[in-house]
Design a protein around this motif. Structure first.
Motif, mmCIF file in Angstrom:
data_model
loop_
_atom_site.group_PDB
_atom_site.id
_atom_site.type_symbol
_atom_site.label_atom_id
_atom_site.label_comp_id
_atom_site.label_asym_id
_atom_site.label_seq_id
_atom_site.Cartn_x
_atom_site.Cartn_y
_atom_site.Cartn_z
ATOM 1 N N MET A 116 0.837 -1.182 0.000
ATOM 2 C CA MET A 116 0.000 0.000 0.000
ATOM 3 C C MET A 116 0.881 1.243 0.000
ATOM 4 S SD MET A 116 -3.260 -0.359 2.519
ATOM 5 C CE MET A 116 -2.630 -1.571 3.659
ATOM 6 N N ASN A 117 0.381 2.273 -0.614
ATOM 7 C CA ASN A 117 1.075 3.553 -0.543
ATOM 8 C C ASN A 117 0.520 4.350 0.645
ATOM 9 O OD1 ASN A 117 -1.270 5.023 -1.376
ATOM 10 N ND2 ASN A 117 -0.795 4.549 -3.513
ATOM 11 N N LEU A 118 1.101 5.499 0.894
ATOM 12 C CA LEU A 118 0.731 6.291 2.054
ATOM 13 C C LEU A 118 -0.734 6.715 2.013
ATOM 14 C CD1 LEU A 118 2.037 7.428 4.626
ATOM 15 C CD2 LEU A 118 2.572 9.495 3.334
ATOM 16 N N SER A 119 -1.239 7.069 0.857
ATOM 17 C CA SER A 119 -2.648 7.472 0.727
ATOM 18 C C SER A 119 -3.584 6.310 1.053
ATOM 19 C CB SER A 119 -2.942 7.976 -0.686
ATOM 20 O OG SER A 119 -2.217 9.144 -0.947
ATOM 21 N N GLU A 120 -3.228 5.121 0.607
ATOM 22 C CA GLU A 120 -4.054 3.953 0.904
ATOM 23 C C GLU A 120 -4.025 3.621 2.390
ATOM 24 O OE1 GLU A 120 -3.910 1.366 -3.197
ATOM 25 O OE2 GLU A 120 -2.098 1.384 -1.933
ATOM 26 N N VAL A 121 -2.867 3.779 3.017
ATOM 27 C CA VAL A 121 -2.784 3.551 4.460
ATOM 28 C C VAL A 121 -3.661 4.559 5.196
ATOM 29 C CG1 VAL A 121 -1.264 3.535 6.467
ATOM 30 C CG2 VAL A 121 -0.528 2.435 4.352
ATOM 31 N N ALA A 122 -3.678 5.800 4.743
ATOM 32 C CA ALA A 122 -4.549 6.808 5.357
ATOM 33 C C ALA A 122 -6.012 6.379 5.250
ATOM 34 C CB ALA A 122 -4.339 8.167 4.696
ATOM 35 N N LEU A 123 -6.402 5.848 4.091
ATOM 36 C CA LEU A 123 -7.768 5.347 3.929
ATOM 37 C C LEU A 123 -8.034 4.185 4.876
ATOM 38 C CD1 LEU A 123 -8.105 5.390 0.037
ATOM 39 C CD2 LEU A 123 -9.291 6.871 1.670
ATOM 40 N N LEU A 124 -7.047 3.309 5.036
ATOM 41 C CA LEU A 124 -7.217 2.148 5.907
ATOM 42 C C LEU A 124 -7.360 2.568 7.367
ATOM 43 C CD1 LEU A 124 -7.311 -0.962 5.825
ATOM 44 C CD2 LEU A 124 -4.862 -0.928 6.315
ATOM 45 N N ASP A 153 -4.437 10.783 12.077
ATOM 46 C CA ASP A 153 -3.569 11.949 11.981
ATOM 47 C C ASP A 153 -2.317 11.533 11.215
ATOM 48 O OD1 ASP A 153 -1.495 10.979 13.839
ATOM 49 O OD2 ASP A 153 -2.946 11.417 15.420
ATOM 50 N N GLU A 154 -1.558 12.514 10.779
ATOM 51 C CA GLU A 154 -0.411 12.240 9.913
ATOM 52 C C GLU A 154 0.603 11.308 10.565
ATOM 53 O OE1 GLU A 154 3.096 14.503 7.402
ATOM 54 O OE2 GLU A 154 1.568 15.704 8.398
ATOM 55 N N LEU A 155 0.891 11.497 11.843
ATOM 56 C CA LEU A 155 1.876 10.651 12.514
ATOM 57 C C LEU A 155 1.414 9.204 12.587
ATOM 58 C CD1 LEU A 155 3.121 12.991 15.376
ATOM 59 C CD2 LEU A 155 4.320 12.351 13.279
ATOM 60 N N LYS A 156 0.137 9.012 12.888
ATOM 61 C CA LYS A 156 -0.391 7.645 12.961
ATOM 62 C C LYS A 156 -0.344 6.980 11.592
ATOM 63 C CE LYS A 156 -3.311 6.414 15.809
ATOM 64 N NZ LYS A 156 -4.469 6.528 16.665
ATOM 65 N N VAL A 157 -0.737 7.696 10.560
ATOM 66 C CA VAL A 157 -0.710 7.144 9.200
ATOM 67 C C VAL A 157 0.716 6.755 8.822
ATOM 68 C CG1 VAL A 157 -1.065 7.682 6.759
ATOM 69 C CG2 VAL A 157 -2.815 8.299 8.442
ATOM 70 N N ARG A 158 1.673 7.612 9.113
ATOM 71 C CA ARG A 158 3.073 7.295 8.790
ATOM 72 C C ARG A 158 3.585 6.103 9.594
ATOM 73 N NH1 ARG A 158 5.351 10.548 5.283
ATOM 74 N NH2 ARG A 158 4.443 12.591 4.912
ATOM 75 N N PHE A 191 2.085 3.061 8.054
ATOM 76 C CA PHE A 191 2.743 2.838 6.763
ATOM 77 C C PHE A 191 4.074 2.118 6.951
ATOM 78 C CE2 PHE A 191 5.617 4.418 3.384
ATOM 79 C CZ PHE A 191 4.965 3.883 2.279
ATOM 80 N N GLU A 192 4.827 2.535 7.958
ATOM 81 C CA GLU A 192 6.125 1.914 8.228
ATOM 82 C C GLU A 192 5.986 0.513 8.811
ATOM 83 O OE1 GLU A 192 8.343 4.605 10.684
ATOM 84 O OE2 GLU A 192 8.303 6.180 9.166
ATOM 85 N N SER A 193 4.861 0.223 9.470
ATOM 86 C CA SER A 193 4.679 -1.048 10.171
ATOM 87 C C SER A 193 3.972 -2.130 9.358
ATOM 88 C CB SER A 193 3.881 -0.815 11.459
ATOM 89 O OG SER A 193 4.540 0.099 12.300
ATOM 90 N N LEU A 194 3.116 -1.726 8.445
ATOM 91 C CA LEU A 194 2.339 -2.718 7.693
ATOM 92 C C LEU A 194 3.195 -3.451 6.667
ATOM 93 C CD1 LEU A 194 -0.947 -0.722 7.031
ATOM 94 C CD2 LEU A 194 -0.690 -2.731 8.503
ATOM 95 N N ASP A 195 2.875 -4.715 6.441
ATOM 96 C CA ASP A 195 3.532 -5.462 5.379
ATOM 97 C C ASP A 195 3.298 -4.736 4.049
ATOM 98 O OD1 ASP A 195 4.282 -7.347 7.221
ATOM 99 O OD2 ASP A 195 2.955 -8.927 6.479
#
Length: 83
Positions: free
Chosen positions: A1-9, A23-28, A31-35
């Motif tokens: 997933m890209n960052l935008s998709e993680v934000a949607l998730l 929020d931006e920090l949580k999304v990032r 993003f760093e943690s998901l497979d």
């Protein structure tokens, strides 16, 4: 997933659980943690299933664990068909 998709998730999880704020920090962090190979559609299915069966807040480890189990099950099913 890209960052935008993680934000949607993360937002999708927040629909089920008001404890999860987007929020931006949580999304990032997610993003760093998901497979990397977890598709958005599968992530949504995992979240829906999680909240159908649990009151605990979902987090990346839940998603990764469920995704890895699904991938292993699919690989096993395919191996079984090849025999």
């Amino acid at each position: 997933m890209n960052l935008s998709e993680v934000a949607l998730l993360v937002g999708y999880a927040g629909i089920y659980d008001l404890r999860i704020q987007v929020d931006e920090l949580k999304v990032r962090a997610w993003f760093e943690s998901l497979d990397e190979d977890l598709p958005l559609a599968e992530g949504k299915k995992i979240i829906s299933s999680h909240y159908a069966n649990s009151e605990s807040a979902v987090n990346p480890s839940h998603l990764n664990r469920a995704w890895r189990i699904r991938k292993a099950s699919e690989a096993e099913r395919i191996r079984g068909q090849e025999l």
